[in-house]
Structures are given as C-alpha cells and as structure tokens.
Design an enzyme around this catalytic site. Structure first.
Site, mmCIF file in Angstrom:
data_model
loop_
_atom_site.group_PDB
_atom_site.id
_atom_site.type_symbol
_atom_site.label_atom_id
_atom_site.label_comp_id
_atom_site.label_asym_id
_atom_site.label_seq_id
_atom_site.Cartn_x
_atom_site.Cartn_y
_atom_site.Cartn_z
ATOM 1 N N GLN A 1 -2.596 -2.761 7.415
ATOM 2 C CA GLN A 1 -2.908 -4.203 7.397
ATOM 3 C C GLN A 1 -3.783 -4.538 6.180
ATOM 4 O OE1 GLN A 1 -3.808 -2.752 10.719
ATOM 5 N NE2 GLN A 1 -2.014 -3.388 11.813
ATOM 6 N N LYS B 1 0.813 -1.217 0.000
ATOM 7 C CA LYS B 1 0.000 0.000 0.000
ATOM 8 C C LYS B 1 0.846 1.267 0.000
ATOM 9 C CE LYS B 1 -2.082 -1.568 3.666
ATOM 10 N NZ LYS B 1 -1.629 -2.962 3.613
#
Length: 421
Positions: free
Chosen positions: A223, A17
């Site tokens: 996460q 990410k």
C-alpha cells in the site's frame, strides 16, 4: 552491523513498488515484506511476461535471494497457495527461497465473511475494502483474539481454530449476515497443510541474525503512506502501519538499524476505493491518465481514481517516513500532455497551507503550479541527460520542494526502462 534499507509507497498505494524491488534486489541478499495482506498486488513485467504478487516479496524472481514474510503481515493460506503454485509453475521454487514468520497472523475463512458483513452494515459510508478479510484479521490481532502461523505447529491447532470460528459466527449472527463457508473452509484446511511445507521461523531472530552476519536486507512495504492506519486519510485507510516505523514492528528490527529509505511516487496521483483525494480529476484528463497509465488494480481489477501530483501530501509522507531517496514512476504516461499541474498548497476556508490537514473535506482546494509538457517519448531515454529540458525542470522542481533527490526514474514497466542518476 548492516542496516535494513526500506522501500515505501508515498501516496495511496499502487506506486509501482514491485518493479523497483525487483530492480534493486540484485544489491541485496534478503528481501522482507513487513506489513499488509493479499489485497496489495505488486505487478512485475520482464522477459515479455507479467507476474502479480499478493503476499510474497518481489525479490522472489532474483535467484538465490532469501525472501521473508514478516510478523506484520496477515496471510491467507488459500491465496498464498495459489500464488506460490503459480510461481512454481513458472520455474521459481519458493520452498528454498522463502521463510515465513511464526508471528504473522492468519486470515480465516470467517474473516472474509466479517469483512463483507461490516462493509454491508456501513451502507453509504463504505470504506471500499477488497473483501479479503484483512481488516477483521488485524482487528483480532489487536484485540488479542488472532491466530498466527505458529499455531499451525500446535497439536491443538483444530481446537484453536474452532474457538476463533465460533467467536466470528456469533458476531455474524448479530449482524444478521447469511453465508456458507463449507467449500471455502475445506480449501483453507488444505492450504494450511501446504503452508507447512515452508520454513516457519522466529523471523525477528532470523532477520537480526542476517544483519549480524553482514547480509544486506531490503524491507518492502505494501500500500502507501497515505493509507497508514495512524497517519493516512482515516478512516479510509488500511489496517496496518505502512510507514517506515512499521518496519521496526513488522520485522522486529530496532530503529537504529534502518538505513536508506527509498520513497516511491507516481508523477501523478491515483487512489482506489473511497476516501478524500484533493487533486482528483473528474474530466477527460483524469480519464486519459487512467487509460494511458493502465490504472486498474493488479489483484482486484478495480479502476483507480486519477489526479495531478500532490506535493502537500508527498512532503508529508517524506517527513513521516524519513525518506532519503525518491523514485519517480510512470512519468511516460504524461508524454503527450500540453500542461502538467502540481498541487503545491491547499486552500482551506480562504487560507493557504502547505500542511496535510487532520481531515480532508470538500472544502480543501488544491493550489496548482503549472508546467509545460515535455511532449516526447520518455521511454526512448536511457540517461538523465537524454530527457528533454521540460521534463528535467519538472523533476528538479520536485527535488527543490521536497529537499530529497530523485535518484531513480521509471519510464516504462520493464526492468530495462529504469534510469538511475
């Protein structure tokens, strides 16, 4: 009014990410982190340098952007200071670019001790936490015993801290856990003074004010969806809502203010720590994925478990998150594989299903579809048309199965190794 676009991991975290936020940030004026703690390390590489972020949004490297640590985040003042000072040394002045929510919860020194004590008490049933005190901090938040960043501005701050510490010490005594936080506590008090240098704001008003002013916002998750406390592989999950709905509670924006939802996934799967993983590989192929993909935690250094892409889990995550665009990472790791496998269903007690089950046990067996490997260096490609036919078949199969377009494909860690369709 503008809407908040969202970027989320769709697997068990570690999807990449940080790199994608960094690539997308030039299109946005504000980047906001909405949940998670300092166990979630985002790695970014550009200009021959590698940077690891724990709590600070990945938009910090794009000059002139405002970065927000939202109320859904739990913050460790010591680790935040280390991270901020390292970035300052590399020429990134956070005091002008970063704002922190008053409602973000503080990780106290005793939270780390509680984390270790709870894991020790579980014995062979360990969840595999990073020991950063994140779970106990969220526990205090939910039980209405937490300390928040805004408490730093309270003249009775020391008394608030002493009360929280005494409560934790009572629990630690009951667990018969021995510890010494003298040095850690001294560092923590120094770090909270450092934290006060930053703009501490009512972030819900700040974020909605930005939207009202027509500013574009990208919300960054930590996460992955399958670690969500409600929808993940419970109890082997994190302590916050990692799904798209967490943006609303973690930043204070209404559901109708959510715009595009970018879902990130690896071309294969990884997982850190304990917990079920249906497509995990225990053979030479799994080890090869690990080594070629450099699958070791950015913050912890822990080796990641590796396996084939799981479309049952991916479609589940897409449904929960309302994903509008897919971003595929690390396809280049499988450049030299003869065969690529994808799990398209599970077999449970002799029956096939494409639904992600309530509980994943050893009895859940993946049903695979095999693809011919592309056998070429994807890192040389700069347009979708440059990709070999075998790779395009793989991408287009995923699009058909999920019903969502794969808009961005990453073929390497650098900013430039990113192909948009």
């Amino acid at each position: 009014m503008k809407k908040v676009d969202v970027i989320l991991g769709l697997q068990w975290g570690d999807e990449g990410k940080g790199k994608v936020v960094d690539v997308l940030t030039p299109r946005y004026e504000v980047v906001a982190r909405f949940q998670g703690g300092p166990n979630a390390g985002h790695t970014l590489e550009f200009g021959g340098e590698k940077y690891i972020l724990r709590s600070i949004p990945s938009g910090i490297f794009q000059g002139g952007k405002t970065n927000v640590i939202g109320n859904g985040v739990v913050l460790d003042a010591i680790l935040f200071r280390e991270e901020a000072e390292a970035l300052a040394a590399s020429g990134h002045d956070l005091t002008r670019q970063l704002v922190i929510s008053k409602k973000a919860h503080l990780i106290l020194p005793t939270h780390r001790m509680l984390d270790a004590a709870y894991e020790a008490a579980k014995g062979s049933s360990k969840i595999g936490t990073t020991g950063k005190g994140i779970g106990p901090t969220y526990t205090d938040k939910v039980s209405r015993n937490g300390m928040r960043v805004g408490d730093l501005l309270n003249p009775d701050f020391r008394a608030i801290y002493a009360k929280a510490k005494a409560r934790h010490e009572q629990i630690l005594r009951s667990l018969n856990y021995s510890y010494d936080i003298t040095e850690l506590e001294a560092k923590w008090f120094e770090a909270v003074e450092y934290l006060k240098r930053f703009r501490i704001v009512d972030s819900e008003y700040f974020v909605n004010g930005c939207l009202a002013d027509g500013k574009s916002i990208l919300a960054e998750g930590a996460q992955g969806t399958l670690l969500d406390v409600d929808f993940g592989s419970y109890p082997f999950v994190t302590s916050s809502n990692t799904v798209c709905a967490g943006v609303c509670t973690g930043l204070g924006v209404a559901p109708n203010r959510i715009g595009e939802v970018y879902g990130i996934f690896k071309a294969y799967c990884t997982r850190v720590g304990s917990g079920p993983f249906p497509t995990e590989l225990f053979d030479e192929t799994g080890e090869r994925l690990c080594q070629l993909g450099h699958e070791f935690g950015a913050v912890t250094g822990r080796k990641r478990r590796c396996g084939w892409l799981d479309l049952v889990a991916l479609k589940y995550a897409i449904m929960i998150d309302g994903v509008t665009q897919l971003i595929m990472m690390k396809s280049d790791v499988m450049n030299d594989f003869d065969t690529i496998r994808v799990a398209t269903a599970y077999e449970i007690d002799g029956k096939r299903t494409t639904e992600f089950p309530y509980e994943i046990t050893d009895g859940v067996k993946p049903v695979y579809t095999d693809f011919e490997g592309w056998k070429c260096d994807l890192r040389r490609c700069r347009r979708y048309e440059d990709f070999p036919e075998a790779f395009r078949r793989y991408v287009e199969f995923i699009e058909r199965e999920t019903g969502v377009p794969v808009k961005i494909i990453s073929v390497g860690p650098d900013r430039g190794e990113t192909i948009e369709r």
